[in-house]
Scaffold this motif. Structure first.
Motif, PDB file in Angstrom:
ATOM      1  N   ASP A 112       0.821  -1.206   0.000  1.00 33.59           N
ATOM      2  CA  ASP A 112       0.000   0.000   0.000  1.00 33.59           C
ATOM      3  C   ASP A 112       0.859   1.261   0.000  1.00 33.59           C
ATOM      4  O   ASP A 112       0.516   2.261  -0.645  1.00 33.59           O
ATOM      5  CB  ASP A 112      -0.936   0.001   1.210  1.00 33.59           C
ATOM      6  CG  ASP A 112      -2.017   1.060   1.089  1.00 33.59           C
ATOM      7  OD1 ASP A 112      -2.751   1.047   0.087  1.00 33.59           O
ATOM      8  OD2 ASP A 112      -2.112   1.910   1.994  1.00 33.59           O
ATOM      9  N   GLN A 116       0.779   4.246  -2.786  1.00 37.34           N
ATOM     10  CA  GLN A 116       0.607   5.646  -2.434  1.00 37.34           C
ATOM     11  C   GLN A 116       1.714   6.508  -3.031  1.00 37.34           C
ATOM     12  O   GLN A 116       1.475   7.645  -3.448  1.00 37.34           O
ATOM     13  CB  GLN A 116       0.580   5.799  -0.909  1.00 37.34           C
ATOM     14  CG  GLN A 116      -0.685   5.253  -0.263  1.00 37.34           C
ATOM     15  CD  GLN A 116      -0.734   5.518   1.229  1.00 37.34           C
ATOM     16  OE1 GLN A 116      -0.244   6.540   1.698  1.00 37.34           O
ATOM     17  NE2 GLN A 116      -1.328   4.609   1.974  1.00 37.34           N
ATOM     18  N   PRO A 119       0.648   6.142  -7.504  1.00 34.90           N
ATOM     19  CA  PRO A 119      -0.715   5.624  -7.710  1.00 34.90           C
ATOM     20  C   PRO A 119      -0.893   4.883  -9.025  1.00 34.90           C
ATOM     21  O   PRO A 119      -1.750   3.994  -9.117  1.00 34.90           O
ATOM     22  CB  PRO A 119      -1.564   6.901  -7.650  1.00 34.90           C
ATOM     23  CG  PRO A 119      -0.779   7.851  -6.811  1.00 34.90           C
ATOM     24  CD  PRO A 119       0.653   7.569  -7.145  1.00 34.90           C
TER      25      PRO A 119
END
Length: 231
Positions: A112, A116, A119
């Protein structure tokens, strides 16, 4: 952290590195500058055990002499080569998971986190890496290396061939590394971004260090830039 002293390396009979000396401290970004052929990439390859060398290479006080590249990586060093070298038949997510290293303490980065940072990789996470654009492959290689939780990353020409908006993303990535205390040895041709993100600069010419100082001190030395950087 990283200590390089009197480093020599050869390709056949060609004496490429001729006594290179440099240091990288914890959390520091050091830009390794110079024209093509000055020895910057060979310095990174020597540190990672990818070329034969002699001299002194120490990581956290321990010699790297005789260690294989995968053993050096396990010590907490990461390497992003200029060639990017993604696993073309694997997906973006599979490439990222391959970057994880067993036994690395204080797990710092997750999938994740990578999505971030970039993207676009989240959108492409199930796409084979071989069909990504050059910029997407660069993002993937940077993140795959970061997934191994290195304390120092050697990054070779991360902005080469990238559009300006992707160059800006790479700059943000480097600032994120600084915020998290990850040290960087950055090989970069684009002087503007190198001076903007680095704490110190080390300038190479003809296989040796010809200047070392702050970005501000290099900006003030037009004679040095003209002799060793401008074409």
């Amino acid at each position: 952290m990283l200590h390089v002293q009197d480093l020599h390396a050869y390709y056949g009979n060609s004496h490429v590195l001729q006594g290179v000396c440099l240091d990288v401290q914890p959390g520091e970004i050091v830009a390794l500058l110079g024209r093509n052929g000055s020895g910057r990439s060979t310095t990174a390859k020597a540190i990672m055990g990818l070329v034969q060398w002699h001299g002194t290479l120490q990581w956290c006080g321990q010699s790297l002499a005789g260690l294989a590249p995968h053993d050096i990586a396990q010590q907490g060093l990461g390497y992003v080569p200029e060639s990017r070298d993604v696993f073309a038949q694997l997906t973006v997510q599979q490439n990222l998971l391959l970057g994880q290293k067993d036994g690395r303490l204080a797990k710092r980065w997750s999938l994740d986190d990578m999505y971030q940072l970039f993207p676009q990789l989240r959108q492409r996470q199930h796409t084979r890496a071989g069909v990504l654009s050059g910029g997407e492959q660069q993002m993937l290689t940077l993140c795959r290396t970061l997934m191994g939780n290195p304390e120092l990353i050697l990054i070779d020409e991360p902005t080469e061939g990238l559009a300006p908006q992707l160059v800006a993303l790479v700059g943000q990535f480097l600032h994120t590394l600084r915020q998290h205390g990850v040290a960087v040895l950055l090989i970069e041709q684009k002087l503007a971004i190198a001076l903007e993100v680095s704490d110190r600069v080390v300038l190479m010419g003809q296989g040796r260090v010809v200047f070392e100082g702050t970005p501000e001190s290099l900006r003030a030395r037009s004679d040095v830039r003209q002799e060793w950087l401008q074409v």
